[in-house]
Design a protein around this motif. Structure first.
Motif, PDB file in Angstrom:
ATOM      1  N   LEU A   6       0.817  -1.209   0.000  1.00 41.00           N
ATOM      2  CA  LEU A   6       0.000   0.000   0.000  1.00 41.00           C
ATOM      3  C   LEU A   6       0.853   1.261   0.000  1.00 41.00           C
ATOM      4  CD1 LEU A   6      -2.730  -1.185   2.537  1.00 41.00           C
ATOM      5  CD2 LEU A   6      -3.070  -0.742   0.097  1.00 41.00           C
ATOM      6  N   GLU A   7       1.975   1.226   0.696  1.00 44.60           N
ATOM      7  CA  GLU A   7       2.863   2.384   0.749  1.00 44.60           C
ATOM      8  C   GLU A   7       3.566   2.634  -0.580  1.00 44.60           C
ATOM      9  OE1 GLU A   7       5.294   1.167   3.958  1.00 44.60           O
ATOM     10  OE2 GLU A   7       3.851   1.771   5.524  1.00 44.60           O
ATOM     11  N   GLY A   8       3.603   1.602  -1.447  1.00 42.77           N
ATOM     12  CA  GLY A   8       4.292   1.747  -2.725  1.00 42.77           C
ATOM     13  C   GLY A   8       3.505   2.481  -3.781  1.00 42.77           C
ATOM     14  N   TYR A   9       2.178   2.545  -3.634  1.00 42.63           N
ATOM     15  CA  TYR A   9       1.357   3.231  -4.632  1.00 42.63           C
ATOM     16  C   TYR A   9       1.515   4.740  -4.509  1.00 42.63           C
ATOM     17  CZ  TYR A   9      -0.969  -1.283  -5.271  1.00 42.63           C
ATOM     18  OH  TYR A   9      -1.230  -2.606  -5.529  1.00 42.63           O
ATOM     19  N   GLY A  10       1.359   5.412  -5.635  1.00 48.31           N
ATOM     20  CA  GLY A  10       1.487   6.872  -5.638  1.00 48.31           C
ATOM     21  C   GLY A  10       0.260   7.579  -5.124  1.00 48.31           C
ATOM     22  N   THR A  11      -0.847   6.856  -4.957  1.00 49.38           N
ATOM     23  CA  THR A  11      -2.093   7.441  -4.459  1.00 49.38           C
ATOM     24  C   THR A  11      -2.713   6.494  -3.444  1.00 49.38           C
ATOM     25  OG1 THR A  11      -3.371   6.362  -6.220  1.00 49.38           O
ATOM     26  CG2 THR A  11      -2.584   8.608  -6.659  1.00 49.38           C
ATOM     27  N   THR A  12      -3.611   7.035  -2.630  1.00 49.69           N
ATOM     28  CA  THR A  12      -4.398   6.199  -1.727  1.00 49.69           C
ATOM     29  C   THR A  12      -5.690   5.834  -2.438  1.00 49.69           C
ATOM     30  OG1 THR A  12      -5.585   8.054  -0.744  1.00 49.69           O
ATOM     31  CG2 THR A  12      -3.474   7.448   0.256  1.00 49.69           C
ATOM     32  N   LEU A  13      -6.397   4.871  -1.898  1.00 52.33           N
ATOM     33  CA  LEU A  13      -7.675   4.484  -2.483  1.00 52.33           C
ATOM     34  C   LEU A  13      -8.675   5.632  -2.399  1.00 52.33           C
ATOM     35  CD1 LEU A  13      -9.223   2.223  -3.827  1.00 52.33           C
ATOM     36  CD2 LEU A  13      -9.869   1.378  -1.568  1.00 52.33           C
ATOM     37  N   LYS A  14      -8.606   6.390  -1.328  1.00 51.55           N
ATOM     38  CA  LYS A  14      -9.503   7.539  -1.191  1.00 51.55           C
ATOM     39  C   LYS A  14      -9.256   8.545  -2.312  1.00 51.55           C
ATOM     40  CE  LYS A  14     -10.887  11.244   1.973  1.00 51.55           C
ATOM     41  NZ  LYS A  14     -10.706  11.833   3.329  1.00 51.55           N
ATOM     42  N   GLU A  15      -7.991   8.808  -2.619  1.00 52.69           N
ATOM     43  CA  GLU A  15      -7.675   9.744  -3.696  1.00 52.69           C
ATOM     44  C   GLU A  15      -8.158   9.222  -5.049  1.00 52.69           C
ATOM     45  OE1 GLU A  15      -3.620  11.767  -1.813  1.00 52.69           O
ATOM     46  OE2 GLU A  15      -3.503   9.886  -2.954  1.00 52.69           O
ATOM     47  N   ASP A  16      -8.036   7.914  -5.264  1.00 49.28           N
ATOM     48  CA  ASP A  16      -8.549   7.326  -6.499  1.00 49.28           C
ATOM     49  C   ASP A  16     -10.069   7.466  -6.568  1.00 49.28           C
ATOM     50  OD1 ASP A  16      -6.016   6.565  -7.288  1.00 49.28           O
ATOM     51  OD2 ASP A  16      -6.187   4.535  -6.484  1.00 49.28           O
ATOM     52  N   ASN A  17     -10.727   7.244  -5.432  1.00 44.10           N
ATOM     53  CA  ASN A  17     -12.182   7.376  -5.393  1.00 44.10           C
ATOM     54  C   ASN A  17     -12.628   8.786  -5.735  1.00 44.10           C
ATOM     55  OD1 ASN A  17     -12.574   4.711  -4.620  1.00 44.10           O
ATOM     56  ND2 ASN A  17     -12.545   5.179  -2.434  1.00 44.10           N
ATOM     57  N   VAL A  18     -11.935   9.769  -5.183  1.00 41.78           N
ATOM     58  CA  VAL A  18     -12.266  11.173  -5.459  1.00 41.78           C
ATOM     59  C   VAL A  18     -12.112  11.466  -6.945  1.00 41.78           C
ATOM     60  CG1 VAL A  18     -11.526  13.557  -5.069  1.00 41.78           C
ATOM     61  CG2 VAL A  18     -11.705  11.978  -3.137  1.00 41.78           C
ATOM     62  N   TYR A  19     -11.050  10.957  -7.544  1.00 35.37           N
ATOM     63  CA  TYR A  19     -10.794  11.175  -8.973  1.00 35.37           C
ATOM     64  C   TYR A  19     -11.909  10.570  -9.827  1.00 35.37           C
ATOM     65  CZ  TYR A  19      -8.407  11.118 -13.484  1.00 35.37           C
ATOM     66  OH  TYR A  19      -8.087  11.289 -14.805  1.00 35.37           O
ATOM     67  N   LYS A  39     -14.767  12.455 -12.301  1.00 38.28           N
ATOM     68  CA  LYS A  39     -14.865  12.178 -13.739  1.00 38.28           C
ATOM     69  C   LYS A  39     -16.192  11.523 -14.130  1.00 38.28           C
ATOM     70  CE  LYS A  39     -10.835  13.634 -15.124  1.00 38.28           C
ATOM     71  NZ  LYS A  39     -10.706  14.711 -16.127  1.00 38.28           N
ATOM     72  N   ALA A  40     -17.011  11.197 -13.129  1.00 38.79           N
ATOM     73  CA  ALA A  40     -18.233  10.434 -13.401  1.00 38.79           C
ATOM     74  C   ALA A  40     -19.156  11.156 -14.387  1.00 38.79           C
ATOM     75  CB  ALA A  40     -18.973  10.153 -12.102  1.00 38.79           C
ATOM     76  N   ASN A  41     -19.242  12.449 -14.295  1.00 34.75           N
ATOM     77  CA  ASN A  41     -20.135  13.207 -15.180  1.00 34.75           C
ATOM     78  C   ASN A  41     -19.366  14.092 -16.157  1.00 34.75           C
ATOM     79  OD1 ASN A  41     -22.545  12.254 -13.863  1.00 34.75           O
ATOM     80  ND2 ASN A  41     -22.051  13.641 -12.168  1.00 34.75           N
ATOM     81  N   SER A  42     -18.091  13.778 -16.325  1.00 32.67           N
ATOM     82  CA  SER A  42     -17.254  14.593 -17.204  1.00 32.67           C
ATOM     83  C   SER A  42     -17.253  14.040 -18.618  1.00 32.67           C
ATOM     84  CB  SER A  42     -15.820  14.641 -16.662  1.00 32.67           C
ATOM     85  OG  SER A  42     -14.957  15.278 -17.576  1.00 32.67           O
ATOM     86  N   THR A  43     -17.176  14.946 -19.586  1.00 35.28           N
ATOM     87  CA  THR A  43     -17.036  14.520 -20.993  1.00 35.28           C
ATOM     88  C   THR A  43     -15.567  14.405 -21.359  1.00 35.28           C
ATOM     89  OG1 THR A  43     -17.128  16.839 -21.706  1.00 35.28           O
ATOM     90  CG2 THR A  43     -19.212  15.597 -21.672  1.00 35.28           C
ATOM     91  N   ASN A  44     -14.685  14.880 -20.487  1.00 38.28           N
ATOM     92  CA  ASN A  44     -13.244  14.833 -20.727  1.00 38.28           C
ATOM     93  C   ASN A  44     -12.637  13.674 -19.959  1.00 38.28           C
ATOM     94  OD1 ASN A  44     -10.623  15.472 -21.510  1.00 38.28           O
ATOM     95  ND2 ASN A  44     -10.372  16.964 -19.833  1.00 38.28           N
ATOM     96  N   LEU A  45     -12.799  12.458 -20.508  1.00 38.48           N
ATOM     97  CA  LEU A  45     -12.285  11.275 -19.831  1.00 38.48           C
ATOM     98  C   LEU A  45     -10.767  11.188 -19.944  1.00 38.48           C
ATOM     99  CD1 LEU A  45     -14.846   8.529 -20.932  1.00 38.48           C
ATOM    100  CD2 LEU A  45     -14.716   9.684 -18.717  1.00 38.48           C
ATOM    101  N   PRO A  46     -10.115  10.597 -18.965  1.00 35.96           N
ATOM    102  CA  PRO A  46      -8.669  10.374 -19.079  1.00 35.96           C
ATOM    103  C   PRO A  46      -8.394   9.364 -20.183  1.00 35.96           C
ATOM    104  CG  PRO A  46      -9.537   9.250 -17.159  1.00 35.96           C
ATOM    105  CD  PRO A  46     -10.647  10.096 -17.686  1.00 35.96           C
ATOM    106  N   SER A  47      -7.137   9.232 -20.565  1.00 33.08           N
ATOM    107  CA  SER A  47      -6.769   8.306 -21.632  1.00 33.08           C
ATOM    108  C   SER A  47      -7.135   6.876 -21.259  1.00 33.08           C
ATOM    109  CB  SER A  47      -5.269   8.394 -21.909  1.00 33.08           C
ATOM    110  OG  SER A  47      -4.533   7.833 -20.834  1.00 33.08           O
TER     111      SER A  47
END
Length: 504
Positions: free
Chosen positions: A415-428, A432-440
């Motif tokens: 878990l310490e090796g990831y660049g983000t926490t699960l909470k940060e991923d959830n926020v992201y 993006k849930a209602n965004s038209t500009n999806l990530p790659s």
């Protein structure tokens, strides 16, 4: 912890829905991918229809130009699945056991077709003395796809192959940063290094001098390492190994046109087999198929990190999902020889196998191996204690405390090796849930992979607290002092669950 883990699982379900068009599949180009869980009626475009029609005509023409062998294509066709890419579908209702394809070896990409390729066949004789089968097939593919192009006997099929490497083997360093902390990063580097060594062993410079009409002049640019990676990816992701029944060559690695376009499903629906008399590959239906619905093929059971590495996609549903973990007996452990002997005897040797963090519960082999590694001298020399550990039972309260401390350390390190926490991923994801500009597409793959892995790790920590409850606080303290004396406070924070709450 249990309730919090269950809550974040819902968010991962959201990411599959939000990014569904590309999370579980490639975007056209003939990439291999996982199909949706239900059968899908195929859509078509005029350009795609023409390419597919040309391919199917080519398939039915017979073998290679110099062959008289017949190709049989049954009630199966190539179509386009909305949002997923190409795949196979049933043109009529198909019954289990029906013959769907019979493809002569000459029409497949194989060492046999490479030898029959004129001047390249002469060069192939040199390659056979030191190159791997995959590398030889990759060079054969480059010759056909780039050297001959429209003049290749395989051109109608080659036109449908992807031209990008969506596997992490084709990602940029910035894209690979998105999977920081996952085992996949190290696996990708290892495979790239292996492919580099295989490419260097081909000695392309020598081939250019020896066979200039194939490898030299304008052809030199067709055999760069970058193109070699593409060809190796195509071979690695599409080739199958068939049992031939021959003592001289018991298995044959081939890329079978048509079959190679079948999408993945955990349940095997197709069975390929070698027909020695006809020198052909036959493909049978392993279940009934309904007209206009998809026909799928099982790519094997493996964690999603391997699907992304080998095929360039992540399955929507993966029964084999896990996070692989390695173990070892400490170099300075005075009982190292005894413990390694016990592990080897019981099929738990960490030098020859990995273990798993699973979505539910604790891997029995992981727990047994860690209990052996955590034994003191009396336990290691006591057959009953060894039997209990191997059987999945508690050896002693002291051993349980030490085992739990070691395993919690393993989870925390991941878990310490990831660049983000699960909470940060959830926020992201929510943003993006209602965004038209999806990530790659690649970022979506990386995001889904690391979220799945973090949930598995947090669920595993939760399972450990339930499966090995603390019987004595003094034993917990002793275990941290003994096993992790240089990080005692961190060990105690893990034992109290504090470490894992900050990663949720």
């Amino acid at each position: 912890m249990g309730a919090r883990c269950r809550a974040v699982v819902v968010v991962v379900a959201i990411i599959v829905v939000v990014f569904a068009s590309c999370v579980v599949a490639g975007e056209g180009g003939g990439e291999r991918h996982a199909s949706s869980s239900s059968g899908t009626v195929f859509a078509e475009t005029s350009a795609m229809t023409r390419s597919i029609a040309a391919f199917e005509r080519w398939m039915r023409r017979g073998g290679a130009p110099a062959s008289t062998t017949t190709t049989f294509v049954g009630d199966v066709g190539v179509g386009v699945i909305p949002g997923l890419g190409r795949g196979l579908y049933a043109k009529k209702n198909i019954t289990k056991g029906a013959l769907l394809l019979e493809v002569p070896l000459e029409k497949c990409l194989s060492t046999a077709s490479a030898r029959a390729d004129g001047t390249f066949g002469e060069a192939f004789g040199e390659l056979e003395r030191g190159a791997t089968t995959n590398a030889m097939l990759a060079m054969h593919l480059l010759r056909q796809a780039y050297g001959l192009r429209g003049d290749s006997a395989y051109w109608p099929w080659l036109k449908l192959l992807p031209r990008e490497v969506d596997s992490t083997l084709g990602w940029t360093e910035k894209e690979l940063d998105e999977i920081e902390g996952s085992n996949l990063g190290a696996f990708t580097s290892a495979v790239k290094a292996q492919w580099r060594a295989e490419y260097d062993a081909l000695n392309v410079t020598h081939l250019r001098r020896r066979y200039p009409d194939v490898f030299g002049g304008k052809h030199a640019s067709y055999y760069t390492f970058e193109k070699f990676i593409w060809a190796m990816f195509v071979v690695w992701s599409r080739a199958i190994d068939l049992s031939t029944g021959s003592e001289d060559a018991p298995t044959a690695r081939v890329v079978v046109p048509f079959l190679d376009m079948a999408n993945h499903s955990p349940a095997t629906k197709l069975v390929p087999a070698w027909d020695a008399q006809k020198n052909a590959i036959k493909v049978y239906a392993a279940s009934d198929f309904t007209e206009n619905l998809e026909i799928r093929f099982n790519y094997d059971a493996k964690p999603s990190q391997y699907f992304l590495l080998q095929y360039g996609f992540i399955p929507e549903n993966n029964p084999a999902e896990c996070v692989e973990v390695t173990l070892r007996v400490a170099d300075n452990d005075p009982l190292r020889d005894i413990k390694e002997t016990l592990l080897e005897k019981h099929g738990l040797n960490p030098k020859t196998r990995n273990f798993e963090w699973k979505p539910v519960g604790i891997d029995a082999d992981l727990l047994a191996a860690t209990r052996v590694i955590s034994m003191n001298e009396d336990e290691a020399n006591d057959p009953t204690s060894v039997m209990l550990a191997i059987a999945g039972a508690s050896v002693s309260a002291r051993n349980d405390a030490h085992t739990k401390a070691v395993l919690l350390k393993s989870i925390a390190s991941f878990l310490e090796g990831y660049g983000t926490t699960l909470k940060e991923d959830n926020v992201y994801v929510k943003a993006k849930a209602n965004s038209t500009n999806l990530p790659s597409k690649r970022k979506r793959f990386a995001l889904l992979l690391r979220m799945r892995e973090k949930i598995i790790l947090l669920s595993s920590a939760n399972a450990l607290f339930k499966e090995i409850p603390d019987e004595d606080s003094e034993l917990v303290i002793d275990s941290c002092r003994y096993a992790f004396y240089n990080e005692y406070d961190a060990c105690m924070a893990r034992a109290r669950g504090e470490t894992f709450r900050k990663f949720e």
